[in-house]
Design a protein around this motif. Structure first.
Motif, PDB file in Angstrom:
ATOM      1  N   ARG A 147       0.839  -1.198   0.000  1.00 33.06           N
ATOM      2  CA  ARG A 147       0.000   0.000   0.000  1.00 33.06           C
ATOM      3  C   ARG A 147       0.873   1.246   0.000  1.00 33.06           C
ATOM      4  NH1 ARG A 147      -2.537  -3.839  -0.481  1.00 33.06           N
ATOM      5  NH2 ARG A 147      -1.757  -3.296  -2.561  1.00 33.06           N
ATOM      6  N   VAL A 148       1.969   1.218   0.728  1.00 32.30           N
ATOM      7  CA  VAL A 148       2.908   2.353   0.691  1.00 32.30           C
ATOM      8  C   VAL A 148       3.488   2.497  -0.715  1.00 32.30           C
ATOM      9  CG1 VAL A 148       5.108   3.220   1.579  1.00 32.30           C
ATOM     10  CG2 VAL A 148       3.473   2.174   3.141  1.00 32.30           C
ATOM     11  N   ASP A 163       2.072   1.574  -3.514  1.00 27.43           N
ATOM     12  CA  ASP A 163       1.016   2.102  -4.377  1.00 27.43           C
ATOM     13  C   ASP A 163       0.866   3.606  -4.199  1.00 27.43           C
ATOM     14  OD1 ASP A 163       0.523  -0.417  -5.340  1.00 27.43           O
ATOM     15  OD2 ASP A 163      -1.122  -0.830  -3.947  1.00 27.43           O
ATOM     16  N   TRP A 164       1.009   4.087  -2.967  1.00 22.61           N
ATOM     17  CA  TRP A 164       0.891   5.525  -2.717  1.00 22.61           C
ATOM     18  C   TRP A 164       1.996   6.284  -3.451  1.00 22.61           C
ATOM     19  CZ3 TRP A 164       3.894   9.364  -0.454  1.00 22.61           C
ATOM     20  CH2 TRP A 164       3.238  10.563  -0.169  1.00 22.61           C
TER      21      TRP A 164
END
Length: 302
Positions: free
Chosen positions: A134-135, A137-138
């Motif tokens: 998720r990091v 993807d950010w």
């Protein structure tokens, strides 16, 4: 009758590496674009390494400039002079040292971060992998240049800041690629056997996963270097680089401040721009050739 001692495991390992390197070079030579890119990089590398001997550090001096400001190309100054009267050819040669160094170090930092995150996320999985992806993807959805500009703005203006700003904002693609390759490697039977024999996490990642993802990391590094050189030139052009050093992007920024665009002083703009484009293209050609050799299924044209 004398008996020969068989080579040890370390000697066999080095012999296999030597054969692999020879096989890689034999296949790489068949890629004409890759050979051309490598030749260009060797040429620019030699120019950068010999810059202290060919032009010397005095070429940066503003007070001892040998010419008049903004002289057009001539026999004495083949590429003209800058706004301080310094020869642009010497500045271009000296700036190659900084641009290539920043591009290389920023790419190494970026690929190292991406490789560590990709390998660990692919190995441990679970919540850790979810959070790290998720990091990633950010960072992927955020504009890389905007993040780099933000970091370079809040930190001191130095080469270290530029390297850090580029390195910590360009790693997500590498992390995604390495994680996918790690998942593929860890699904193989010999990984299960290594775990059954008591192999720990560090042993699995360093002795089995890392050697299998290194070809991908190598190919990605050559591609990231070109992006890092372009990013360094962009940050320097925007005035976020180290003002005390000469780089290709810094020359473009000086030309903009001197009004070279409006006054038609093309010799101030064209040479550093061409140098940046040629080196970035050369690294891209090498990276594509390395990809084609290490992964023939890509079917990259020669």
């Amino acid at each position: 009758m004398t008996t020969t001692t068989p080579p040890g495991p370390r000697a066999l390992a080095w012999r296999r590496r030597g054969h692999s390197a020879a096989r890689f070079w034999k296949q790489y030579r068949t890629r004409r674009a890759g050979v051309l890119g490598l030749a260009v990089l060797v040429l620019f590398g030699l120019i950068a390494l010999t810059a202290p001997l060919t032009v010397g550090s005095d070429v940066q001096s503003v007070t001892e400039a040998p010419g008049q400001p903004l002289e057009s190309p001539s026999g004495q100054f083949p590429l003209g002079t800058d706004r301080f009267g310094r020869g642009l050819l010497g500045l271009l040669i000296w700036g190659a040292r900084v641009s290539l160094l920043v591009g290389l170090l920023a790419a190494v930092l970026s690929v190292s971060i991406g490789a560590v995150i990709g390998i660990t996320a692919g190995h441990f999985r679970g919540r850790y992998a979810t959070v790290m992806m998720r990091v990633t993807d950010w960072f992927l959805v955020m504009p890389t240049l905007v993040l780099a500009i933000a970091l370079a703005t809040v930190m001191s203006r130095s080469l270290g800041t530029i390297i850090l700003a580029i390195g910590v904002t360009t790693w997500p693609t590498t992390a995604r690629l390495v994680r996918a390759q790690t998942l593929a490697v860890e699904s193989r039977p010999y990984i299960e056997r290594a775990k059954a024999l008591g192999g720990g996490h560090w042993h699995i990642m360093s002795r089995h996963v890392l050697p299998n993802v290194m070809p991908l990391v190598l190919a990605q590094t050559t591609l990231v270097i070109s992006s890092a050189i372009l990013a360094e030139a962009t940050l320097a052009f925007l005035g976020l680089g180290d003002p005390t050093v000469i780089s290709w992007g810094g020359l473009l920024q000086d030309a903009r401040e001197a009004g070279a665009v409006s006054s038609g002083d093309w010799w101030y703009l064209v040479p550093p721009g061409i140098a940046i484009a040629v080196v970035a293209l050369a690294f891209t050609l090498c990276g594509r050739a390395v990809e084609a050799v290490l992964n023939p299924r890509l079917g990259v044209a020669r």
